[in-house]
Structures are given as C-alpha cells and as structure tokens.
Scaffold this active site. Sequence first.
Site, short mmCIF file in Angstrom:
data_model
loop_
_atom_site.label_atom_id
_atom_site.label_comp_id
_atom_site.label_asym_id
_atom_site.label_seq_id
_atom_site.Cartn_x
_atom_site.Cartn_y
_atom_site.Cartn_z
N TRP A 1 0.82 -1.21 0.00
CA TRP A 1 0.00 0.00 0.00
C TRP A 1 0.86 1.27 0.00
O TRP A 1 1.77 1.40 -0.80
CB TRP A 1 -0.98 -0.05 1.17
CG TRP A 1 -1.83 -1.27 1.19
CD1 TRP A 1 -2.52 -1.80 0.14
CD2 TRP A 1 -2.05 -2.14 2.30
NE1 TRP A 1 -3.19 -2.93 0.56
CE2 TRP A 1 -2.93 -3.16 1.87
CE3 TRP A 1 -1.62 -2.14 3.63
CZ2 TRP A 1 -3.36 -4.18 2.71
CZ3 TRP A 1 -2.07 -3.16 4.48
CH2 TRP A 1 -2.91 -4.16 4.01
N GLU B 1 0.00 -2.46 21.99
CA GLU B 1 -0.19 -3.90 21.98
C GLU B 1 0.27 -4.44 20.64
O GLU B 1 0.90 -3.71 19.86
CB GLU B 1 -1.65 -4.27 22.30
CG GLU B 1 -2.71 -3.31 21.78
CD GLU B 1 -3.03 -3.45 20.32
OE1 GLU B 1 -3.91 -4.27 19.96
OE2 GLU B 1 -2.43 -2.73 19.51
N GLU C 1 0.05 -2.56 17.28
CA GLU C 1 0.94 -1.44 17.01
C GLU C 1 0.34 -0.04 17.13
O GLU C 1 1.07 0.93 16.94
CB GLU C 1 1.52 -1.54 15.57
CG GLU C 1 2.14 -2.88 15.25
CD GLU C 1 3.60 -2.93 15.60
OE1 GLU C 1 4.30 -1.96 15.30
OE2 GLU C 1 4.04 -3.92 16.18
#
Length: 706
Positions: free
Chosen positions: A321, A441, A444
């Site tokens: 992306w 966590e 990210e």
Amino acid sequence: MAAAVAGTALPSSAARAGDAPGAPGTDPGYAGADKLGFGTSRDAQSPVWFTLGRGGAADLYYPNLSTPASRQLQVVVTDGAGFVQRLSDVPTRTEPVDPKTPSYRQVSTGQGWEATATYVTDPARPSVVVDLQVRSLDGKPLQTYVLHEPTLTKDGSDDRSRTEGATLVASDRSAASALRATPAFTETSSGYLGASDGWTDLSRHKRLTAHHPEAGAGHVGQVGRLPVDGVGTSHAVLTLGYGKHASEAVATAEETERTGFEAAARAYGEGWHRYADSLTPPDALTDEHQKNVYWSSTAMLAASEDKQNPGAFIASPSMPWAFRNDPEMAPESGPYHLVWPRDLYQHATALLSAGDRAAAERALDYLWSVQQPDGHLPQNTETSGEPFWTKVQLDQTAFPIVLAWQLGRTDQATMDGVRKAAEFIVGFEHEGHPAPYTEQERWENHSGYSPGTIASTIAGLVCAADLLERSGDHETAQRYLAVADEWAAKVDGWTATANGPHSPQPYYLRLTKDGNPNQGTTYNPGDNYPEDVDQRTQVDPSFLELVRLGVKRPDDPVVVNSLRVVDEVLGEQTPAGQHWHRFTSDGYGEREDGADWNIGHGRTYGRLWPLFAGERGEYELMAGQPGMAAERLRSMAATANEGLLLPEQVWDNRAPAADGEPAPGTPNRSATPLAWTHAQYVRLVTSMAAGAPVETPSVVADRYTR
C-alpha cells in the site's frame, strides 16, 4: 565514447547523444506487495535477494534485507510496430521449480508470443540470474528488451546509469549494479524515469528510438535489446550483479556469466535441498499441497535472514500500500523489511520446531544485541540493529525471555538480557498506568491493558524466574513469580467485560484504556476509522495467547465465551475456510473499492488474517480437537498463492469483486509473503505431529493450568 560502447550495435548518434533528457526523472515508488516469489541462495557470500511480481523480478535487495537495490527487472516483447507488452502486462503464471527450493518459473503469454523466465541467485556471489526463453507463436519475428530500474542504497534519486561495453552499469555513493546478457545486448540506453527511460520510449514507438549512453544523477531506468526474435533465436541468460562500486559489480556479473545459469541453478538447488534434508519432514501430512506449503514456508523463513547480520530475520520482503510510494509514510521504503522482535520470535519458534535450532539461537543472539540500555527491545530495527520506530511494546520485550527459556540458554549474555528485560517489564509505566499496561499492543497502534500482551509478560516473567532459579538467584526469581501471579489473577479484571454488547457473559476485549472493562471508555481505533468506539465493543483473537502460553486453560469459561464472540464479530466463511479479522473496526487494509491503504485519505477496511487460523488450530489441539486443528491447517494452506507464499491478509466477503475477482479467501495486496503467517503454519504442522502446541512453555502451564 566509442570505446565505452564497444561490443554493442548502437547507432552512431549514440556517441553524440550525451546525457539523457528529463532529469531527475519521476519516482514511481516500489512494486506492489503481493509477491509471487522470494528467493536467495543459502550461501552467505551471496547477499542478494529477489522477489517476483506478476511478470518479472520486482524489489531486489542488496547488500542486506533492509535495502532494496532495484525496483524491477523485467522483459518487454514487441513486434516493432503494432504492439509492445511487458511481462507484467499479460497473463503470467508462477510455478515453483520445486517446493524445497525458492526458485521459480514464470510463463507469460502475450500477443502472439510466450516467454518463460526462471530465477535463481548465484550461490558464489551477489548476482541474480534469469534463464529466458521467448517463442513466437505465429512465426513472426519479435523484438525482446530488458528493463532494469536501480534504487541503489534504497534511494533511487541519486543513481547514475551508463553503458560500459556490453554492460548496463548503475551506481551511487555506496553501491553499484551491472546488467549483462548472453548473448550480449545489441542496443542499450539509459534515461530518466517517465521522460527518457526505455519503457517510455518503447511504449510510445514500439521500438527503441533513443540510445542515451548515460543518465544521472536521478531516478534512472536502463534498457537493453536482446538478439532474441522468438523464431531463429529464442534463448538468453540475464545476469544482474551487485557490488560496492561499479568495477566490483561488473566483475561479479562477468564471473556469474562465466559460471552459467545451469551451474548456478544446480548449486542453488543443492544448497536448499541440503537445508531441507536437515529439517523435520511433515510426514504426518497426507495432502501434497499442504506438504508443499510446509516446505515453501521453511524456505521462506530461512531466506528471510540477513546474511550480513545473522539472526536478523525480516518481517516481509515487501512494501504494501502506501509504504511503497508515500515518502511521508515511509521515507526509507517501509517497515516490513525491518526486524520486529515479535515477528522474530515467531520465526525462531517455528524454525526451532522444524529442526533448525541454530537459526533460533542466532535469532536470540540478535535480540540481545539490539536490547536497549534500559532493557526493552526496540519496536523494530534495521537489519544492522539500528532502531527504526521507537514505541514500547511489552510483548516484544517478553518474548525474547520466553525464547531463551525454550532454548534452555543460561549463558552470561542471555542471563544479563533476561534480567534487564524482566526488570524493564515489572518497572514499566505509561500514561500513569503501571505494567502490564503497554504503550502499544501487538497491533501497534494503541496503549492499554491487552490480554495478549499480558499473557506474554506473565510467561516472560515465569520463564525468567525459572532461568534465574537455575543460576541460583532464588530471591529475584520469587519476586518475578509474585508479579506474574498477581497479573494472572487480575487479567480478567483488567480486560474481560461483563456488560458488553456482544454477550451477557464475560468476554475478553481487544484492550482497555483504563483497566476497567465494564466502563464505556471510548477511543479511536485508528487506521482511518471515522469515529470513537466504546472499548466494550472491541474484540480480537489475541486473548488466545493466554491459553497458548499456558496462563489459562482451554476450557476456561471466559476463553470459551470469547471464542464465540470473536467468531460472531470477526469470523467469516470463505472458499478458503473460516478466517478472522484482526479486531473490531480494523481499518488496516484497502479502501472499499480496493484502492490502497493510507492514513488520512479516506476510510479503509482490514481484511482477513490467515495466521489466526493457525492460532485457533493450536488452541484446538490444547482443547482436544485435533480434527479441527487439521481443518485450520487446510484453511491456511488454501490461502497460498501460486508461488506457495502465504499472505498477511486475504479478501473478505466485502471484496470489490468484478466477475468474481478477487474472490474471498484469496490474497489481497497486503504483505506477501508474511513471515509470521509462514511461521504460524510451520508451527501448526509441527504441533499437530506433537499432539500439542510446541510453543507452550511447560513451566508456565505447570504453574497455572495443570
């Protein structure tokens, strides 16, 4: 100037052409992340890696896996007047030469022609070698060209290109490439991308009309014409060699050329087969496709280790992306070809379970080498060990301790690392909350109390205590065990809601921002989600870490109810079996119409993650359901692409389909291959053979669940 182009049949005007026009050229970014092949030799003296897109090599790495050195190496076929087609423009199928060897054959069919290209690297030196066959299907002669776009030192803006004899040479301040062909190129040119490069010329004129001897500095493209017409001559070998400077790159390419494709390919295959023979075979599997995916997975994991920095295994040789073309998002070509301690733990446990203990040892040594002075592990690093992103994720500090326990390591360097990591965990504080509250966590982008992160910290502290007991430090070991016991007793109170909307019975949340899961605290989940959400609505499968790491029993009522909630909220049935979204409201994926993910450019939608099928399979082994675990393995294997590579995500049932494509359960344009997915697959195979998850630290399970 004539001497500079000796051995080529360039028009005389080339000597007067001078530097190509259009400086500095446009930056097209990198190729898409949905790779169909990924390969390198097993030999350290060949620090070069290739990936394959849908018709040619795309993203080649040298001299390490954090440094893309070329954007593409591909072939163009034209009749010189009516059509011009790149391999990436026409239907192409990718075939592994054999599952144990990361070598691939791509067959492309165009307008009256067929091309077959086979890719390996030279085990003796940093060269990519391509065996090319071009055949005219209608008997009409063709023109065949090769395109190469260097991005040396992962910065394509300062590359220089020129023709030296029969070689196309590119260089920048610290690296160089040399592209040669057998038989030799008959025409060459160097130009600026989007202005005077070979593809711009060929796409306009169906033949090469400009023959610029040099271009740069800037974004440059190289082109060479092969004396291959598909009728009288159909075969050529391409050699792309790299070096620290131009003369070294040229010498490398010439030496590989003298070796020849067949000898290089034979040595390449022998090296990989020796490696496969050293591993545990998947004898328990009866399905041939599943076996092939196992061997492809072990090869992918092994190929992901940097050769300059042993133990540095990257997450993926890809740039999905916006990471491939947005310099604000990824000024250094993206985070996936970095080393993440969490992903490296997955790498190491998978290879350890498959029989490659030495790789797991190297991984642990690398982790201790990048441990920060305060004891935590960086969010990620370059393969050299230099930290890249800097958020603190407690699971990434805990997992090296668990790996040290799994390896039984009590050497001084390991015990120093274990103590520093454990002390950091118990003493950490963020946003006014003490550990196990984490800055991020495992997904990210959020702080809070995460059941998955808490599971890893409990396991890390118990493993640290056991290692310290062995070394005689009883007092510190007991202190860590007391903290672990406290967190194990409190994890439900921090993360399991009793009044959430998905069930009247308690279930685990993705995380809580305040340690109060019955409070309707709101936060924005990120990744382009348009509004804040009640934390009680947000679930993910990460709570299964509590079971897999030995903190909770598989029949724990909150675990069982959470599975029902996750299946209802996040699960989808696809032709590739049941798969799950990452978490409620996840936006890490394409837009609704299939356009690329980016930040701040419209709503995006996270798709389905095959690795969750592997995690569920490990749970089902613990729950005494081996048949269901086998079904999860089938689901994972069904998501492999034609190159036998496993993706980060597959399309869900909201795929922007036209005429049935793309189909749900097939890879989207996320990172492919993803090492974590391959590691999860390998570990599920070995766990099925063992009858229980091989990752579970027995010292943790003995304390809490047995």
